[in-house]
Scaffold this active site. Sequence first.
Site, short mmCIF file in Angstrom:
data_model
loop_
_atom_site.label_atom_id
_atom_site.label_comp_id
_atom_site.label_asym_id
_atom_site.label_seq_id
_atom_site.Cartn_x
_atom_site.Cartn_y
_atom_site.Cartn_z
N HIS A 134 0.86 -1.17 -0.01
CA HIS A 134 -0.06 -0.09 -0.18
C HIS A 134 0.96 1.35 -0.16
O HIS A 134 2.02 1.09 0.38
CB HIS A 134 -0.79 -0.05 1.09
CG HIS A 134 -1.96 1.07 1.31
ND1 HIS A 134 -1.81 2.18 1.60
CD2 HIS A 134 -3.34 0.90 1.30
CE1 HIS A 134 -2.86 3.15 2.06
NE2 HIS A 134 -3.86 2.15 1.42
N ASP A 211 2.98 -4.55 8.27
CA ASP A 211 1.90 -3.23 7.89
C ASP A 211 0.66 -4.59 7.98
O ASP A 211 0.34 -5.11 7.17
CB ASP A 211 1.93 -2.84 6.71
CG ASP A 211 0.73 -2.40 6.35
OD1 ASP A 211 -0.49 -2.36 6.95
OD2 ASP A 211 0.41 -1.61 5.22
N GLN A 214 -4.37 -5.06 6.86
CA GLN A 214 -5.33 -6.11 6.42
C GLN A 214 -5.26 -7.48 6.88
O GLN A 214 -5.90 -8.50 6.44
CB GLN A 214 -4.99 -6.06 4.72
CG GLN A 214 -5.34 -5.03 3.96
CD GLN A 214 -7.02 -4.53 3.98
OE1 GLN A 214 -7.70 -5.38 4.22
NE2 GLN A 214 -7.06 -3.09 3.64
N LYS A 237 -10.44 -1.10 10.44
CA LYS A 237 -10.23 -2.38 9.75
C LYS A 237 -10.77 -3.30 10.67
O LYS A 237 -10.75 -4.59 10.23
CB LYS A 237 -8.94 -2.44 9.09
CG LYS A 237 -8.58 -1.36 8.27
CD LYS A 237 -8.37 -1.72 6.83
CE LYS A 237 -7.63 -0.19 6.50
NZ LYS A 237 -7.97 -0.08 4.88
N CYS A 375 -4.66 2.43 -3.88
CA CYS A 375 -3.44 2.90 -3.16
C CYS A 375 -2.26 1.85 -3.24
O CYS A 375 -1.45 1.62 -2.33
CB CYS A 375 -3.69 3.20 -1.52
SG CYS A 375 -4.77 4.37 -1.35
N1 PMP Z 1 -1.64 -0.67 4.64
C1 PMP Z 1 -2.67 -1.38 4.05
C2 PMP Z 1 -2.27 -2.75 3.55
C3 PMP Z 1 -4.10 -0.84 3.85
O1 PMP Z 1 -4.90 -1.63 3.65
C4 PMP Z 1 -4.23 0.41 4.49
C5 PMP Z 1 -5.66 1.08 4.47
N2 PMP Z 1 -6.32 0.75 3.16
C6 PMP Z 1 -3.50 1.25 5.16
C7 PMP Z 1 -2.12 0.48 5.07
C8 PMP Z 1 -3.53 2.52 5.55
O2 PMP Z 1 -4.37 2.41 6.41
P1 PMP Z 1 -4.87 3.87 7.30
O3 PMP Z 1 -5.56 4.53 6.30
O4 PMP Z 1 -5.93 3.36 8.16
O5 PMP Z 1 -3.83 4.53 7.88
#
Ligand code: PMP
Length: 418
Positions: A134, A211, A214, A237, A375
């Site tokens: 991401h 990270d 997910q 999440k 993203c």
């Molecule tokens: N890493 C991953 C794998 C994600 O899916 C996301 C959210 N889509 C993020 C980081 C960022 O999370 P947040 O926007 O809640 O900070």
Amino acid sequence: MNMQGELQLGADELAVQRWRADFPILQTCVHGKPLVYLDNAATTQKPLAVIEAEDRYYRHDNSNVHRGVHSLSQRATDAFEAARVKVQRLLNAASPNEIVFVRGTTEAINLVAQSYGRSRLREGDEIIVSGLEHHSNIVPWQMLCQQVGAKLRVIPVNDAGELKLEAYERLFGPHTRMVALAHVSNALGTVVPVKAMTDIAHAHDVPVLLDGAQAIAHVPVDVQALDCDFYAFSSHKLYGPMGVGVLYGKAELLNAMPPYQGGGDMIRSVSFEHTEYNVLPFKFEAGTPNVAGVIGLGAAIDYLSAIGFEAIAAHEHALLVYATRAVEQIPGLRLIGTAHDKTGILSFVLKDAHAHDVGTILDHQGIAIRTGHHCAMPLMERFGVPATARASFALYNTRREADALVAGLEKVVELFNT
Ligand code: PMP
């Protein structure tokens, strides 16, 4: 993908109806149709237990934490710190002092990049990330690279959406200083073998940040068993409130790191000549935190623990297997991401329809999916697509909803073929 989960589907469907009743938003209609919410990788819906925990806090306990001697402040502080212990247990961290509350995964990664990274990395050093990441596990490291003159090295992705592990091993060299990996890919659902990859990094004396945005709601996470150095996730999440996230870090690393932000709560004493910083975890929690959000996260953890993470994972896997087989029959549909080990994420493109058109047509049938680059623009480029449509499952999704998705996609195909 493991197909065994299918046998449990009947039993799960009964349980899932009970779970659905806990989520008020699932009664909503969209364009006159019952909501089919399949955008859970973007954010999960909230059970009453979470909504009521925040409501209760604001009605009865609202006060700032760690400051007042008055009763409300004590109650708020107790509830806030109790939530920290719930997170500690969820992750199996060695101590609650290793749990830092932040705004989300994004802030957690930026904290590590700026605090650990900026104090330790020098010109010519290297950071390994993967092609699945991401943007929030790419850009903070890129910014660090610009600041200190370090370089990013990228683990390539195979056609199934898995990481190429031999290539990973070859990326290590004398200047490798950090590995930052998604535990689960948000765009494809690939579960990354993070334990084995962490062991490889440690064999080279390199720390690992995972990270877990997910992963946290879908796969077991035990930071001591994984032996990762940092683990980041977002409450929203995990069926909890937005605006709250967690950075887990090994105490010895966090203790040695400089603060990320300065302000109230992160200090022991301040004079114009010198500031003494607070102990962990407060050293990294400058300013008034999202107290209601943290308490809501604690309520989400209690709610999920009562259901059982294994039951949820089994249900989502069964749904993934069922929906994968069904969408594979749709003419012109190409699945992007067919890893052996996957969470409940279906990413795909349709031959003649742009992903945004797919999303809009489904929305008119009450079905919420995500379309776009998720993203993860470098990953889209790897698969030669500008965007995908992504359906992602949570504990409250049903087989009937998967059928609705398939029927909706058949309608899209029909519309684009006439
Ligand atoms: N890493 C991953 C794998 C994600 O899916 C996301 C959210 N889509 C993020 C980081 C960022 O999370 P947040 O926007 O809640 O900070």
